[in-house]
Structures are given as structure tokens and as C-alpha cells.
Write an enzyme that holds these catalytic residues in place. Structure first.
Site, PDB file in Angstrom:
ATOM      1  CG  HIS A  91      -0.369  -0.063   2.579  1.00 32.58           C
ATOM      2  ND1 HIS A  91       0.146  -1.316   3.165  1.00 32.58           N
ATOM      3  CD2 HIS A  91       0.249   0.773   3.378  1.00 32.58           C
ATOM      4  CE1 HIS A  91       0.720  -1.139   3.983  1.00 32.58           C
ATOM      5  NE2 HIS A  91       0.942   0.039   4.248  1.00 32.58           N
ATOM      6  CG  HIS A 129       1.295   5.272   4.333  1.00 33.33           C
ATOM      7  ND1 HIS A 129       0.547   5.092   5.318  1.00 33.33           N
ATOM      8  CD2 HIS A 129       2.130   4.130   4.119  1.00 33.33           C
ATOM      9  CE1 HIS A 129       0.861   3.879   5.953  1.00 33.33           C
ATOM     10  NE2 HIS A 129       1.516   3.173   5.330  1.00 33.33           N
TER      11      HIS A 129
HETATM   12  P1  5GP Z   1       2.228   0.205   7.205  1.00 36.17           P
HETATM   13  O1  5GP Z   1       2.943   0.346   8.609  1.00 36.17           O
HETATM   14  O2  5GP Z   1       2.091  -1.505   6.743  1.00 36.17           O
HETATM   15  O3  5GP Z   1       3.196   0.991   5.960  1.00 36.17           O
HETATM   16  O4  5GP Z   1       0.962   0.679   7.317  1.00 36.17           O
HETATM   17  C1  5GP Z   1      -0.272   0.350   7.655  1.00 36.17           C
HETATM   18  C2  5GP Z   1      -1.229   1.339   8.088  1.00 36.17           C
HETATM   19  O5  5GP Z   1      -2.633   0.848   8.276  1.00 36.17           O
HETATM   20  C3  5GP Z   1      -0.844   2.136   9.171  1.00 36.17           C
HETATM   21  O6  5GP Z   1      -0.907   3.432   8.992  1.00 36.17           O
HETATM   22  C4  5GP Z   1      -2.076   1.740   9.968  1.00 36.17           C
HETATM   23  O7  5GP Z   1      -2.583   2.946  10.824  1.00 36.17           O
HETATM   24  C5  5GP Z   1      -3.265   1.557   9.346  1.00 36.17           C
HETATM   25  N1  5GP Z   1      -3.935   0.505   9.656  1.00 36.17           N
HETATM   26  C6  5GP Z   1      -3.833  -0.608  10.522  1.00 36.17           C
HETATM   27  N2  5GP Z   1      -5.054  -1.332  10.697  1.00 36.17           N
HETATM   28  C7  5GP Z   1      -6.105  -0.488  10.116  1.00 36.17           C
HETATM   29  C8  5GP Z   1      -7.439  -0.877   9.915  1.00 36.17           C
HETATM   30  O8  5GP Z   1      -8.119  -1.793  10.703  1.00 36.17           O
HETATM   31  N3  5GP Z   1      -8.174   0.123   9.177  1.00 36.17           N
HETATM   32  C9  5GP Z   1      -7.794   0.958   8.411  1.00 36.17           C
HETATM   33  N4  5GP Z   1      -8.435   1.776   7.736  1.00 36.17           N
HETATM   34  N5  5GP Z   1      -6.124   1.121   8.532  1.00 36.17           N
HETATM   35  C10 5GP Z   1      -5.549   0.540   9.313  1.00 36.17           C
END
Ligand code: 5GP
Length: 145
Positions: free
Chosen positions: A107, A109
Site C-alpha cells: 500500500h 500512504h
Molecule cells: P504500514 O505500517 O504497513 O506501512 O501501514 C499500515 C497502515 O494501516 C498504518 O498506517 C495503520 O494505521 C493502518 N491500519 C492498520 N489497521 C487498520 C485498519 O483496520 N483500518 C484502516 N483503515 N487502517 C489500518
């Protein structure tokens, strides 16, 4: 989680894509879902995922799916800019646990930034109010081209 590991079909974004877990959607089509980060690092923090690829990281995604994803990031960032008028924004994309990744479905951001508003830390932001996220998502969706 290392960079080399099998895709977990029960990761939270896979469950969101299957509709098993609720999310605040900004927009979607057959290939892409854009939805609000529930732990936003700033107001208007949006996540963009591929619906068709099960790539865990940037290393794994098919070129066509990546092209659709990055086009979706640009389209959504333009709408964020129109809707929320940030002074800047950050595009973030983390790979592997050591690289800061916490959800292993690739993903991007989009984190809007304002000079006088500090960004909350990745993985340290409080959960947002669902109604407030819905209002932000509606404003961003209304600005989509
Ligand atoms: P990563 O750390 O993998 O780059 O980002 C994962 C993102 O997913 C984080 O910014 C976190 O806040 C978000 N996130 C985690 N669990 C959920 C969820 O259940 N719903 C949504 N909408 N975002 C989530």
C-alpha cells in the site's frame, strides 16, 4: 516479517477488501481501493491498495498493477490537495518489518502536511473518529477528477 514470506490472505487489508472489516472508503474501482487510515498521522491520511495483486511489498507487484496503483496515488493526492489544501504531502510506502511495514498487503500512504501541524509517528497515532473520517473521505471524493 521478512521481505520473503508468503502472502497472508487474512491480513487486515485483505479482510477490508473482502468486506469482512469495515473501512471508510474514498473511492474504488475494479482494481483499486482508496480508504482512510484509521490511525491517521495527519488529517486526511489516505491508503491506496490494489484489489487484484497479492504483492506484500514493492518487490513483488506486477508492473501493470503497480502502474495502476501509482496512477491512483496521483489521482487521490490531487483530490486531497483540492479538498484539504495542505501545504505539502508525503507519499510513504514501507517494505518489511525492518522497513516499518506493519500490514503486509502492499500500500501507499498519502499524508497531507501543514507547516504548523506536526505529523504523528508511524504506528503511534490514535484511532480516529469514524464520522470525522467519513466527512474527510466525502470531501476528498467530491474533489476527484
Ligand atoms: P504500514 O505500517 O504497513 O506501512 O501501514 C499500515 C497502515 O494501516 C498504518 O498506517 C495503520 O494505521 C493502518 N491500519 C492498520 N489497521 C487498520 C485498519 O483496520 N483500518 C484502516 N483503515 N487502517 C489500518
Amino acid at each position: 516479517m521478512t521481505l520473503q514470506a508468503p502472502y497472508d490472505p487474512d491480513n487486515i487489508f485483505a479482510r477490508i477488501l473482502r468486506g469482512e472489516v469495515p473501512s471508510v472508503k474514498v473511492w474504488e474501482d475494479d482494481h483499486i481501493l482508496a480508504f482512510m487510515d484509521v490511525f491517521p498521522q495527519s488529517e486526511g491520511h489516505v491508503l491506496i491498495v490494489s484489489k487484484t495483486s497479492t504483492a506484500r511489498t514493492l518487490l513483488e507487484i506486477e508492473p501493470e498493477a503497480l502502474a495502476r496503483l501509482t496512477a491512483a496515488v496521483q489521482r487521490t493526492a490531487r483530490a486531497v490537495e483540492q479538498a484539504l489544501s495542505p501545504e505539502g504531502f508525503q507519499i510513504m510506502q514501507f517494505n518489511g518489518e525492518a522497513g516499518g511495514q506493519t500490514v503486509f498487503h502492499l500500500h501507499f500512504h498519502i499524508v497531507p502536511r501543514w507547516a504548523d501541524r506536526p505529523m504523528k509517528g508511524h504506528g503511534h497515532a490514535p484511532m480516529a473518529d469514524a464520522a470525522e473520517l467519513r466527512a474527510l473521505a466525502d470531501r476528498i471524493a467530491a474533489a476527484l477528477e
